[in-house]
Scaffold this motif. Structure first.
Motif, PDB file in Angstrom:
ATOM      1  N   PRO A   1      43.231  32.121 -15.578  1.00 41.92           N
ATOM      2  CA  PRO A   1      42.147  32.399 -16.381  1.00 41.92           C
ATOM      3  C   PRO A   1      42.066  31.873 -17.911  1.00 41.92           C
ATOM      4  CG  PRO A   1      43.495  34.188 -16.231  1.00 41.92           C
ATOM      5  CD  PRO A   1      44.240  33.350 -15.421  1.00 41.92           C
ATOM      6  N   GLU A   2      40.805  31.220 -18.097  1.00 42.12           N
ATOM      7  CA  GLU A   2      40.788  30.477 -19.481  1.00 42.12           C
ATOM      8  C   GLU A   2      40.679  31.374 -20.567  1.00 42.12           C
ATOM      9  OE1 GLU A   2      38.449  26.496 -19.284  1.00 42.12           O
ATOM     10  OE2 GLU A   2      37.247  27.848 -17.968  1.00 42.12           O
ATOM     11  N   ASP A   3      40.261  32.797 -20.205  1.00 45.24           N
ATOM     12  CA  ASP A   3      40.351  33.811 -21.266  1.00 45.24           C
ATOM     13  C   ASP A   3      41.710  34.520 -21.849  1.00 45.24           C
ATOM     14  OD1 ASP A   3      40.923  35.223 -18.863  1.00 45.24           O
ATOM     15  OD2 ASP A   3      39.186  36.734 -19.548  1.00 45.24           O
ATOM     16  N   TRP A   4      42.922  33.953 -20.893  1.00 41.28           N
ATOM     17  CA  TRP A   4      44.240  34.204 -21.388  1.00 41.28           C
ATOM     18  C   TRP A   4      44.930  33.244 -21.836  1.00 41.28           C
ATOM     19  CZ3 TRP A   4      49.018  33.265 -19.112  1.00 41.28           C
ATOM     20  CH2 TRP A   4      50.066  33.943 -19.458  1.00 41.28           C
ATOM     21  N   MET A   5      44.480  31.873 -21.337  1.00 41.78           N
ATOM     22  CA  MET A   5      45.407  30.621 -21.573  1.00 41.78           C
ATOM     23  C   MET A   5      44.524  29.449 -21.737  1.00 41.78           C
ATOM     24  SD  MET A   5      47.489  30.018 -18.080  1.00 41.78           S
ATOM     25  CE  MET A   5      47.776  31.609 -17.725  1.00 41.78           C
ATOM     26  N   LYS A   6      44.861  28.552 -22.452  1.00 42.52           N
ATOM     27  CA  LYS A   6      43.950  27.361 -22.258  1.00 42.52           C
ATOM     28  C   LYS A   6      44.337  26.517 -21.003  1.00 42.52           C
ATOM     29  CE  LYS A   6      42.384  23.488 -25.279  1.00 42.52           C
ATOM     30  NZ  LYS A   6      42.449  22.726 -26.422  1.00 42.52           N
ATOM     31  N   ARG A   7      43.332  26.551 -20.114  1.00 40.98           N
ATOM     32  CA  ARG A   7      43.669  26.007 -19.092  1.00 40.98           C
ATOM     33  C   ARG A   7      43.957  24.536 -18.936  1.00 40.98           C
ATOM     34  NH1 ARG A   7      39.207  27.253 -14.591  1.00 40.98           N
ATOM     35  NH2 ARG A   7      40.119  28.994 -14.647  1.00 40.98           N
ATOM     36  N   ARG A   8      44.805  23.951 -18.325  1.00 42.90           N
ATOM     37  CA  ARG A   8      44.955  22.528 -18.204  1.00 42.90           C
ATOM     38  C   ARG A   8      45.147  22.110 -16.745  1.00 42.90           C
ATOM     39  NH1 ARG A   8      43.985  19.998 -23.374  1.00 42.90           N
ATOM     40  NH2 ARG A   8      45.285  20.909 -24.910  1.00 42.90           N
TER      41      ARG A   8
ATOM     42  N   GLN B   1      49.568  41.648 -20.395  1.00 37.58           N
ATOM     43  CA  GLN B   1      49.189  41.647 -18.950  1.00 37.58           C
ATOM     44  C   GLN B   1      50.104  42.294 -18.201  1.00 37.58           C
ATOM     45  OE1 GLN B   1      46.384  40.636 -17.712  1.00 37.58           O
ATOM     46  NE2 GLN B   1      45.470  39.413 -19.477  1.00 37.58           N
ATOM     47  N   PRO B   2      49.855  43.169 -16.897  1.00 41.69           N
ATOM     48  CA  PRO B   2      50.704  43.537 -16.166  1.00 41.69           C
ATOM     49  C   PRO B   2      51.692  42.570 -15.153  1.00 41.69           C
ATOM     50  CG  PRO B   2      48.526  43.800 -15.323  1.00 41.69           C
ATOM     51  CD  PRO B   2      48.340  43.362 -16.504  1.00 41.69           C
ATOM     52  N   ILE B   3      52.500  42.762 -14.570  1.00 40.96           N
ATOM     53  CA  ILE B   3      53.537  41.783 -13.925  1.00 40.96           C
ATOM     54  C   ILE B   3      52.658  41.282 -12.853  1.00 40.96           C
ATOM     55  CG2 ILE B   3      54.417  43.666 -12.678  1.00 40.96           C
ATOM     56  CD1 ILE B   3      56.291  40.558 -13.904  1.00 40.96           C
ATOM     57  N   SER B   4      51.673  42.174 -12.332  1.00 36.58           N
ATOM     58  CA  SER B   4      50.997  41.652 -11.238  1.00 36.58           C
ATOM     59  C   SER B   4      49.939  40.664 -11.429  1.00 36.58           C
ATOM     60  CB  SER B   4      50.180  42.882 -10.406  1.00 36.58           C
ATOM     61  OG  SER B   4      49.351  43.484 -11.508  1.00 36.58           O
ATOM     62  N   PHE B   5      49.741  40.408 -12.704  1.00 35.69           N
ATOM     63  CA  PHE B   5      48.902  39.025 -13.079  1.00 35.69           C
ATOM     64  C   PHE B   5      49.319  37.922 -12.983  1.00 35.69           C
ATOM     65  CE2 PHE B   5      47.913  36.278 -16.477  1.00 35.69           C
ATOM     66  CZ  PHE B   5      46.561  36.071 -16.471  1.00 35.69           C
TER      67      PHE B   5
ATOM     68  N   SER C   1      50.577  35.949 -10.798  1.00 33.61           N
ATOM     69  CA  SER C   1      50.419  35.507  -9.331  1.00 33.61           C
ATOM     70  C   SER C   1      49.960  34.132  -9.228  1.00 33.61           C
ATOM     71  CB  SER C   1      49.696  36.635  -8.377  1.00 33.61           C
ATOM     72  OG  SER C   1      49.638  35.945  -7.073  1.00 33.61           O
ATOM     73  N   ALA C   2      50.645  32.969  -9.098  1.00 33.46           N
ATOM     74  CA  ALA C   2      50.211  31.718  -8.947  1.00 33.46           C
ATOM     75  C   ALA C   2      49.306  31.684  -7.740  1.00 33.46           C
ATOM     76  CB  ALA C   2      51.194  30.964  -9.019  1.00 33.46           C
ATOM     77  N   GLY C   3      49.601  32.391  -6.605  1.00 32.72           N
ATOM     78  CA  GLY C   3      49.007  32.197  -5.384  1.00 32.72           C
ATOM     79  C   GLY C   3      47.466  32.776  -5.507  1.00 32.72           C
ATOM     80  N   ARG C   4      47.466  33.910  -6.338  1.00 32.39           N
ATOM     81  CA  ARG C   4      45.956  34.456  -6.523  1.00 32.39           C
ATOM     82  C   ARG C   4      45.140  33.592  -7.442  1.00 32.39           C
ATOM     83  NH1 ARG C   4      47.361  38.722  -8.941  1.00 32.39           N
ATOM     84  NH2 ARG C   4      46.662  37.975 -10.884  1.00 32.39           N
ATOM     85  N   MET C   5      45.831  32.870  -8.459  1.00 30.69           N
ATOM     86  CA  MET C   5      45.089  31.977  -9.251  1.00 30.69           C
ATOM     87  C   MET C   5      44.566  30.922  -8.384  1.00 30.69           C
ATOM     88  SD  MET C   5      47.428  32.437 -12.814  1.00 30.69           S
ATOM     89  CE  MET C   5      47.496  34.170 -13.589  1.00 30.69           C
ATOM     90  N   LEU C   6      45.474  30.268  -7.686  1.00 32.47           N
ATOM     91  CA  LEU C   6      45.047  29.094  -7.062  1.00 32.47           C
ATOM     92  C   LEU C   6      43.777  29.195  -5.918  1.00 32.47           C
ATOM     93  CD1 LEU C   6      48.483  27.052  -6.341  1.00 32.47           C
ATOM     94  CD2 LEU C   6      46.665  26.658  -7.869  1.00 32.47           C
ATOM     95  N   ALA C   7      43.752  30.591  -5.430  1.00 32.93           N
ATOM     96  CA  ALA C   7      42.858  30.939  -4.328  1.00 32.93           C
ATOM     97  C   ALA C   7      41.441  30.841  -5.251  1.00 32.93           C
ATOM     98  CB  ALA C   7      43.186  32.293  -3.907  1.00 32.93           C
TER      99      ALA C   7
END
Length: 294
Positions: free
Chosen positions: A169-176, A221-225, A227-233
């Protein structure tokens, strides 16, 4: 550290939790995030490092500033006719770009410029501490110096953080976000990695929870955040190639299956028989990536 010493350290941290669970969580997370010496530890690693010296001399070296110090980047020119592609390669935990020269040479032979990035605490980079945010900051530094990238290729932990850098998410990191993403033997979620580490150390459930809480304190952020799989989805416009061996003993094949479930934009190829490390420089891996990048 041997398995026996891990268990002894784990029990000591469990005892610390009797006095202060928050302190136990901090110590556990610090131990988890501390990197080993970048010097080769086995005869195999020493041989591989020696074999890579000539290839590494072909690279133009850079030191890029990050908050925690400096990260080493290596720019490899194309071999043969340039094709205009610009690729970033990110190694796994406990590794370094020197150990990925088979893969890098294969990519260079397609005509691509290849940037090899040593993560904090690894290779030529400074520090002895690595977290997901620190790794993403290192990737961001490479983007600012060399980007944009047509593709990012990451192995193991390097694939995990590359996926989050590309789709987080862009609000947490500068997406590249590159045009394409390749994940080789990559874990899919921090929860799985933490659970494996806790089991290996023999942590009590309370210490494991305290370590998760330390992530929340540090990263917000919690550990559940993580999740690369959820982000790619949530990023179906990014083509992703997942390469994994079902015989991988370090990262479960279930991680690759979970990536595959992210959507039709993810392509899973099994390269069985190559384990977790031999897969990196395998000709099968190079061929699969080359086809994907065309």
């Amino acid at each position: 550290m041997s398995s026996y010493l891990h268990k002894v350290a784990g029990q000591a941290i469990n005892l610390t939790g009797v006095v202060s669970m928050r302190l136990a969580g901090r110590i556990a997370f610090r131990l988890f995030s501390t990197t080993v010496s970048p010097e080769p530890k086995t005869d195999k690693e020493r041989k591989l490092l020696a074999m890579s010296r000539n290839a590494m001399r072909e690279a133009e070296p850079f030191m890029l500033p990050v908050h925690a110090g400096m990260v080493a980047a290596h720019r490899f020119a194309p071999i043969g006719e340039p094709n205009g592609k610009n690729l970033l390669v990110v190694h796994g935990w406990g590794s370094r770009i020197d150990y990925m020269q088979g893969l890098i040479r294969g990519l260079r032979q397609t005509g691509a410029v290849v940037i090899g990035l040593d993560l904090p605490g690894h290779g030529g980079s400074t520090g002895r501490f690595l977290t997901v945010p620190l790794a993403i900051e290192a990737i961001d530094a490479a983007w600012r110096q060399f980007g944009p990238f047509d593709a990012v290729v990451g192995h193991s932990f390097g694939g995990f953080v590359s996926a989050m850098s590309a789709a987080g998410p862009e609000d947490w990191m500068k997406r590249r976000t590159p045009s394409r993403l390749v994940l080789i033997g990559a874990p899919v979620a921090a929860e799985h990695v933490f659970s494996q580490f806790s089991g290996h150390m023999g942590f009590s459930r309370r210490v494991s929870r305290a370590m998760d809480e330390e992530v929340q304190r540090i990263a917000g952020q919690p550990i559940s955040f993580f999740s690369a799989g959820r982000m790619l989805a949530a990023k179906p416009d990014l083509p992703v190639l997942v390469l994994h061996a079902e015989d991988d003993k370090e990262v479960s094949a279930n991680a690759a299956r979970l990536y595959d479930e992210a959507g039709p934009h993810v392509e899973l190829q099994w390269l069985n028989g190559l384990g977790h490390r031999r897969i990196v420089n395998s000709q099968q891996t190079i061929d699969a990536i080359t086809r994907f990048l065309v």
